[in-house]
Write a protein that holds these residues in place. Structure first.
Motif, PDB file in Angstrom:
ATOM      1  N   GLY A 162       0.818  -1.185  -0.014  1.00 55.73           N
ATOM      2  CA  GLY A 162       0.151  -0.063  -0.071  1.00 55.73           C
ATOM      3  C   GLY A 162       0.651   1.377   0.204  1.00 55.73           C
ATOM      4  O   GLY A 162       2.049   1.352  -0.067  1.00 55.73           O
ATOM      5  N   VAL A 163       0.138   2.275   0.378  1.00 55.26           N
ATOM      6  CA  VAL A 163       0.889   3.688   0.083  1.00 55.26           C
ATOM      7  C   VAL A 163       1.130   4.027   1.749  1.00 55.26           C
ATOM      8  O   VAL A 163       0.027   4.185   2.501  1.00 55.26           O
ATOM      9  N   MET A 164       2.395   4.448   1.899  1.00 63.43           N
ATOM     10  CA  MET A 164       2.393   5.010   3.593  1.00 63.43           C
ATOM     11  C   MET A 164       2.740   6.451   3.286  1.00 63.43           C
ATOM     12  O   MET A 164       3.642   7.018   2.587  1.00 63.43           O
ATOM     13  N   LEU A 165       2.187   7.308   4.174  1.00 59.25           N
ATOM     14  CA  LEU A 165       2.557   8.878   4.103  1.00 59.25           C
ATOM     15  C   LEU A 165       3.607   9.099   5.078  1.00 59.25           C
ATOM     16  O   LEU A 165       3.579   8.615   6.316  1.00 59.25           O
ATOM     17  N   TYR A 166       4.701   9.827   4.690  1.00 56.97           N
ATOM     18  CA  TYR A 166       5.668  10.182   5.533  1.00 56.97           C
ATOM     19  C   TYR A 166       6.023  11.570   5.193  1.00 56.97           C
ATOM     20  O   TYR A 166       6.463  11.988   4.113  1.00 56.97           O
ATOM     21  N   ARG A 167       5.574  12.499   6.159  1.00 57.54           N
ATOM     22  CA  ARG A 167       5.931  14.043   5.728  1.00 57.54           C
ATOM     23  C   ARG A 167       5.511  14.559   4.568  1.00 57.54           C
ATOM     24  O   ARG A 167       6.263  14.839   3.712  1.00 57.54           O
ATOM     25  N   ASP A 168       4.342  14.249   4.254  1.00 60.91           N
ATOM     26  CA  ASP A 168       3.746  14.548   2.874  1.00 60.91           C
ATOM     27  C   ASP A 168       4.420  13.923   1.706  1.00 60.91           C
ATOM     28  O   ASP A 168       3.896  14.246   0.440  1.00 60.91           O
ATOM     29  N   GLU A 169       4.920  12.919   1.969  1.00 60.15           N
ATOM     30  CA  GLU A 169       5.486  12.276   0.848  1.00 60.15           C
ATOM     31  C   GLU A 169       4.672  10.811   0.735  1.00 60.15           C
ATOM     32  O   GLU A 169       4.569  10.259   1.891  1.00 60.15           O
ATOM     33  N   LYS A 170       4.334  10.340  -0.465  1.00 57.05           N
ATOM     34  CA  LYS A 170       3.924   8.925  -0.647  1.00 57.05           C
ATOM     35  C   LYS A 170       4.911   8.057  -0.861  1.00 57.05           C
ATOM     36  O   LYS A 170       5.719   7.850  -1.758  1.00 57.05           O
ATOM     37  N   ILE A 171       4.777   7.178  -0.060  1.00 54.02           N
ATOM     38  CA  ILE A 171       5.726   5.729  -0.305  1.00 54.02           C
ATOM     39  C   ILE A 171       5.064   4.589  -0.597  1.00 54.02           C
ATOM     40  O   ILE A 171       4.001   4.263  -0.160  1.00 54.02           O
ATOM     41  N   ASN A 172       5.461   4.172  -1.750  1.00 53.80           N
ATOM     42  CA  ASN A 172       5.018   2.892  -2.206  1.00 53.80           C
ATOM     43  C   ASN A 172       5.778   1.866  -1.573  1.00 53.80           C
ATOM     44  O   ASN A 172       6.782   1.308  -1.708  1.00 53.80           O
ATOM     45  N   VAL A 173       4.721   1.012  -0.502  1.00 51.63           N
ATOM     46  CA  VAL A 173       5.348  -0.014   0.333  1.00 51.63           C
ATOM     47  C   VAL A 173       5.527  -1.371  -0.340  1.00 51.63           C
ATOM     48  O   VAL A 173       4.201  -1.929  -0.907  1.00 51.63           O
ATOM     49  N   VAL A 174       6.597  -2.144  -0.360  1.00 48.49           N
ATOM     50  CA  VAL A 174       6.609  -3.419  -0.950  1.00 48.49           C
ATOM     51  C   VAL A 174       6.569  -4.500   0.375  1.00 48.49           C
ATOM     52  O   VAL A 174       7.445  -4.206   1.118  1.00 48.49           O
ATOM     53  N   ASP A 175       5.924  -5.368   0.060  1.00 47.39           N
ATOM     54  CA  ASP A 175       5.954  -6.452   1.092  1.00 47.39           C
ATOM     55  C   ASP A 175       6.984  -7.385   0.663  1.00 47.39           C
ATOM     56  O   ASP A 175       6.700  -8.472  -0.347  1.00 47.39           O
ATOM     57  N   THR A 176       8.224  -7.356   1.143  1.00 47.78           N
ATOM     58  CA  THR A 176       9.158  -7.899   0.592  1.00 47.78           C
ATOM     59  C   THR A 176       9.413  -9.323   0.544  1.00 47.78           C
ATOM     60  O   THR A 176       9.697  -9.871  -0.495  1.00 47.78           O
ATOM     61  N   ALA A 177       8.797 -10.080   1.758  1.00 49.47           N
ATOM     62  CA  ALA A 177       8.646 -11.315   1.617  1.00 49.47           C
ATOM     63  C   ALA A 177       7.988 -11.844   0.331  1.00 49.47           C
ATOM     64  O   ALA A 177       8.378 -12.899  -0.177  1.00 49.47           O
ATOM     65  N   LEU A 178       6.764 -11.188   0.288  1.00 49.32           N
ATOM     66  CA  LEU A 178       5.964 -11.575  -0.981  1.00 49.32           C
ATOM     67  C   LEU A 178       6.508 -11.264  -2.299  1.00 49.32           C
ATOM     68  O   LEU A 178       6.170 -12.156  -3.233  1.00 49.32           O
ATOM     69  N   TRP A 179       7.314 -10.380  -2.375  1.00 49.47           N
ATOM     70  CA  TRP A 179       8.015 -10.021  -3.446  1.00 49.47           C
ATOM     71  C   TRP A 179       9.178 -10.939  -3.898  1.00 49.47           C
ATOM     72  O   TRP A 179       9.185 -11.434  -4.864  1.00 49.47           O
ATOM     73  N   VAL A 180       9.915 -11.407  -2.878  1.00 49.14           N
ATOM     74  CA  VAL A 180      11.186 -12.118  -3.041  1.00 49.14           C
ATOM     75  C   VAL A 180      10.958 -13.628  -3.096  1.00 49.14           C
ATOM     76  O   VAL A 180      11.501 -14.141  -3.899  1.00 49.14           O
ATOM     77  N   MET A 181       9.933 -14.005  -2.382  1.00 48.51           N
ATOM     78  CA  MET A 181       9.640 -15.436  -2.252  1.00 48.51           C
ATOM     79  C   MET A 181       8.399 -15.742  -2.298  1.00 48.51           C
ATOM     80  O   MET A 181       7.569 -16.358  -1.173  1.00 48.51           O
ATOM     81  N   PRO A 182       7.300 -15.325  -3.446  1.00 51.90           N
ATOM     82  CA  PRO A 182       5.975 -15.712  -3.497  1.00 51.90           C
ATOM     83  C   PRO A 182       5.569 -16.944  -3.390  1.00 51.90           C
ATOM     84  O   PRO A 182       4.659 -17.083  -2.423  1.00 51.90           O
ATOM     85  N   GLU A 183       6.251 -17.755  -3.609  1.00 55.51           N
ATOM     86  CA  GLU A 183       5.725 -19.167  -3.562  1.00 55.51           C
ATOM     87  C   GLU A 183       5.928 -19.753  -2.182  1.00 55.51           C
ATOM     88  O   GLU A 183       5.235 -20.694  -1.899  1.00 55.51           O
ATOM     89  N   LYS A 184       6.896 -19.258  -1.289  1.00 57.58           N
ATOM     90  CA  LYS A 184       7.050 -19.497  -0.087  1.00 57.58           C
ATOM     91  C   LYS A 184       6.173 -19.159   1.253  1.00 57.58           C
ATOM     92  O   LYS A 184       6.111 -19.313   2.241  1.00 57.58           O
ATOM     93  N   CYS A 185       5.449 -17.893   0.488  1.00 55.11           N
ATOM     94  CA  CYS A 185       4.807 -16.994   1.551  1.00 55.11           C
ATOM     95  C   CYS A 185       3.376 -17.517   1.679  1.00 55.11           C
ATOM     96  O   CYS A 185       2.290 -17.136   1.045  1.00 55.11           O
TER      97      CYS A 185
END
Lengths: 262, 259
Positions: free
Chosen positions: B155-178
């Motif tokens: 999802g998107v996280m707000l940090y001091r008016d900045e929008k950060i696109n947050v990646v679930d690293t485990a799901l990205w790196v090893m989707p089949e293991k998640c």
């Protein structure tokens, strides 16, 4: 308030131990001490049981947002010693060199920050990372005196040479000249290498070296295991006694300079 | 004094002079905009180089190596030594991957001399990112999920008016293991910002920052199979991220398998 910065561009020379040991003796003498951890490894913070990555505020925020006196006081963490507080480090500090680059004036952030809490402390001791960057420059610029621990071995002498050159260059950028004291550490009287290195240090840095030595002492390691300052863990150990002697020397040196400045 | 020493001194002088001279613009306004400014700076710009890197260009002698031993999780080490890592897609199947293509690629800042890398952990996996390509570290905060995005897009996280696109690293790196059990066990605490982008990888623990020499990494330049993998940190047996390639993949909405 007196600011002492413990620095050396070489790692593993006893910077954090020196910071903690001096803080312990100063606190024992009734002085109010503020420790500033500028090393992203946060060893100084961990020493006092502070899990800095769990904190909301750290030295990092001093660099990334405007900090009033109240905000700086909020950032401080108490230790188990009533006279010792700490401004903790976080690993995020490792990114500062990249994010701040060489922006004008960013070398004076810590100096301004500690000035804001000057009334609350008698001594500020800053522990530096072993890397010359924005954090070390800040700690050096804030210092009334720089304490340079040097391991008594030949490889460490080379590192010291580099550190002194850095100070000389920095001196050219600042109005006042740096006062520094070289502190031979991890001295092992049983080894020839230690003795020769110490003699070499005395020969090259005659007026800048503390005439004593900090001996190797297992009490330092044991004290850190117990999260106690050495003077509390083993008050009469040779390591503690050496640091007490060093402190007397440093205080005398500071007083002499004050006299001269008057 | 030798030429290189003079050059080194000059660089040092300029650097220190910058840091210790009060600018016309108030430093405090710089402090407020640190995060924003890093996002607008060109990648690997000279100004972004740390002092250490600058000194290296003038033949500064090498110094400290690994500052602190970085623990590697047993599972990862076992997978690596058993050669069973291919199912995670983390390690190369061939060491010869497109070596020649590297010559044609622009040289990355960390491909010369020693460089610093930060190690972080996700689901027991240790991952390294070159410090020069690390945009910052934030604490995990509330994210707002967006419809129609891949699973790994937290999802998107707000940090001091900045929008950060947050990646679930485990799901990205090893989707089949998640599986659900792994997902439930994840305790994300940090967002590792990727260079100047708005992408941030979630991390459970920050392990350490370490100085690596070129020899300590098995480089995998321009791997078409795994463009996000700059190389393998030999001693720690963990992936070193190619941040710009990873950003490209994330921008395309691709996962680790480039799907």
């Amino acid at each position: 308030m007196v600011v002492w910065t413990v620095a050396n561009q070489k790692g593993g020379v006893g910077k954090t131990t020196t910071t903690i040991a001096l803080a312990g003796v100063l606190a024992e003498q009734g002085h109010r001490v503020l420790l500033v951890d500028t090393d992203p490894h946060a060893s100084l913070s961990y020493y006092f049981g502070i899990e800095s990555e769990d904190l909301d505020l750290s030295v990092y925020e001093l660099f990334t947002q405007v900090s009033s006196r109240e905000q700086i006081l909020q950032t401080l963490c108490p230790t188990q010693y009533p006279n010792i507080d700490i401004l903790p480090a976080t690993m995020g500090l490792a990114t500062l060199d990249r994010s701040l680059g060489n922006k004008g004036g960013m070398g004076l952030v810590l100096k301004k920050a500690v000035q804001k809490v000057a009334e609350s402390y008698d001594y500020v001791l800053m522990d530096c990372p072993p890397v010359l960057g924005v954090l070390m420059v800040n700690a050096l610029a804030a210092a009334d005196r720089i304490i340079i621990p040097v391991q008594t071995e030949f490889l460490a002498l080379k590192g010291l040479d580099r550190m002194i050159k850095t100070l000389e260059i920095m001196q050219g950028e600042q109005d006042t000249s740096f006062k520094y004291t070289i502190v031979p550490t991890m001295f092992d009287k049983r080894t020839k290498a230690s003795i020769l290195a110490f003699k070499k240090l005395q020969e090259v840095y005659t007026n800048k070296i503390w005439p004593g030595v900090i001996p190797i002492d297992t009490n330092f390691r044991n004290a850190s295991f117990e999260q106690k300052v050495p003077s509390d863990f083993a008050a009469n150990s040779r390591g503690t006694l050496a640091y007490k002697s060093l402190l007397n020397y440093l205080v005398k040196q500071s007083m002499q300079y004050k006299e001269v400045e008057r | 004094m030798s030429k290189s020493l003079t050059a080194s001194k000059k660089i040092m002088k300029n650097y220190l002079s910058e840091l210790l001279t009060e600018p016309e613009v108030d430093v405090e306004s710089v402090q407020q905009s640190v995060v924003k400014q890093t996002t607008s700076r060109p990648l690997a710009h000279k100004e972004n180089q740390s002092l250490e890197n600058l000194l290296k260009t003038v033949n500064e002698p090498k110094e400290a190596k690994v500052a602190k031993e970085v623990p590697v999780t047993k599972d990862v080490a076992k997978e690596v030594t058993n050669g069973n890592s291919s199912d995670t897609g983390l390690l190369p199947t061939s060491s010869e991957e497109s070596l020649t293509a590297a010559i044609t690629l622009p040289q990355k800042g960390y491909r010369q001399g020693d460089f610093q890398a930060m190690f972080f952990e996700v689901a027991g996996l240790t991952i390294a990112v070159p410090l020069i390509e690390l945009g910052g570290i934030h604490k995990v905060n509330k994210t707002s999920s967006l419809m129609g995005k891949p699973d790994w897009f937290k999802g998107v996280m707000l940090y001091r008016d900045e929008k950060i696109n947050v990646v679930d690293t485990a799901l990205w790196v090893m989707p089949e293991k998640c599986d659900q059990a792994l997902k439930d066990s994840l305790n994300y605490q940090y967002i590792i910002m990727l260079n100047d982008s708005s992408w941030g990888l979630m991390a459970e623990h920050l392990v350490d920052t370490v100085v690596l020499s070129q020899d300590e990494v098995k480089w995998l330049d321009s791997s078409e199979k795994r463009p996000w993998l700059a190389g393998l940190v030999k001693e720690k047996m963990c992936a070193l991220l190619d941040v710009s390639a990873l950003i490209e993949l994330l921008n395309k909405g691709s996962d680790i398998n480039q799907k």
